[in-house]
Design a protein around this motif. Structure first.
Motif, PDB file in Angstrom:
ATOM      1  N   TRP A  25       0.810  -1.217   0.000  1.00  0.00           N
ATOM      2  CA  TRP A  25       0.000   0.000   0.000  1.00  0.00           C
ATOM      3  C   TRP A  25       0.842   1.266   0.000  1.00  0.00           C
ATOM      4  N   VAL A  26       1.908   1.286   0.750  1.00  0.00           N
ATOM      5  CA  VAL A  26       2.705   2.502   0.876  1.00  0.00           C
ATOM      6  C   VAL A  26       3.672   2.661  -0.303  1.00  0.00           C
ATOM      7  N   GLN A  27       4.206   1.575  -0.799  1.00  0.00           N
ATOM      8  CA  GLN A  27       5.161   1.639  -1.905  1.00  0.00           C
ATOM      9  C   GLN A  27       4.499   2.249  -3.146  1.00  0.00           C
ATOM     10  N   VAL A  28       5.154   3.227  -3.747  1.00  0.00           N
ATOM     11  CA  VAL A  28       4.618   3.846  -4.951  1.00  0.00           C
ATOM     12  C   VAL A  28       5.050   3.058  -6.180  1.00  0.00           C
ATOM     13  N   ASP A  29       4.229   3.111  -7.211  1.00  0.00           N
ATOM     14  CA  ASP A  29       4.447   2.292  -8.398  1.00  0.00           C
ATOM     15  C   ASP A  29       5.801   2.557  -9.054  1.00  0.00           C
ATOM     16  N   ARG A  30       6.208   3.819  -9.140  1.00  0.00           N
ATOM     17  CA  ARG A  30       7.475   4.106  -9.839  1.00  0.00           C
ATOM     18  C   ARG A  30       8.651   3.432  -9.128  1.00  0.00           C
ATOM     19  N   ASP A  31       8.595   3.359  -7.785  1.00  0.00           N
ATOM     20  CA  ASP A  31       9.666   2.680  -7.052  1.00  0.00           C
ATOM     21  C   ASP A  31       9.554   1.173  -7.193  1.00  0.00           C
ATOM     22  N   ALA A  32       8.335   0.653  -7.202  1.00  0.00           N
ATOM     23  CA  ALA A  32       8.136  -0.792  -7.367  1.00  0.00           C
ATOM     24  C   ALA A  32       8.703  -1.265  -8.700  1.00  0.00           C
ATOM     25  N   VAL A  33       8.510  -0.465  -9.737  1.00  0.00           N
ATOM     26  CA  VAL A  33       8.990  -0.827 -11.067  1.00  0.00           C
ATOM     27  C   VAL A  33      10.514  -0.687 -11.179  1.00  0.00           C
TER      28      VAL A  33
END
Length: 150
Positions: A25-33
């Motif tokens: 939930w907290v992790q943002v998509d750009r960092d996940a990618v």
């Protein structure tokens, strides 16, 4: 008086719940990618994710300590959070690279050396499952560190 076993168990529950929230939930998509990517961008994305993840765990740990009156020592709690953060970074640098050929991340190399090569090649879900197992195992260590002592 709360025993070390009770504290460690409560800390494990808090850190594990916070792991789910921080990782998804907290992790943002750009960092996940980007977190598993090569170079500075990948390292920076992973560091941003681990910072928000660790903050989420710290809030959960503080809330559990206060609500349950665990009496955690702040130095041990900080050390436990550090164990979780460092090992989380190590694992998440492998994001998206579990099926990579040739030189790879330390965790992918470790998975291959421990007999998981076939599984990683056959099953696209193997990497994420190994990642989560790694996280949960280290969260248990972090909980003992944070909740132990006295």
């Amino acid at each position: 008086m709360t025993t070390a076993a009770v504290r460690a168990t409560a800390v494990y529950a808090a850190l594990t719940a916070a792991h789910e929230v921080g990782d998804y939930w907290v992790q943002v998509d750009r960092d996940a990618v980007a977190k598993g990517g090569h170079g500075h961008e990948g390292r920076a994305a992973c560091a941003r994710h681990v910072a928000s993840y660790t903050a989420t765990q710290a809030v959960a740990l503080l809330a559990a300590d206060r609500a349950l009156r665990l009496g955690l020592d702040w130095r041990r709690a900080a050390a436990g959070l550090a164990v979780s953060a460092v090992t989380h970074y190590v694992a998440d640098r492998s994001g998206g690279r579990w099926r990579e050929e040739g030189p790879s991340t330390r965790l992918v190399r470790f998975a291959r050396k421990t007999g998981h090569t076939g599984w990683l090649e056959r099953d696209p879900g193997a990497g994420p499952l190994l990642d989560q197992a790694w996280h949960k195992g280290w969260i248990a260590v972090a909980a003992v560190v944070a909740g132990g002592g006295r």
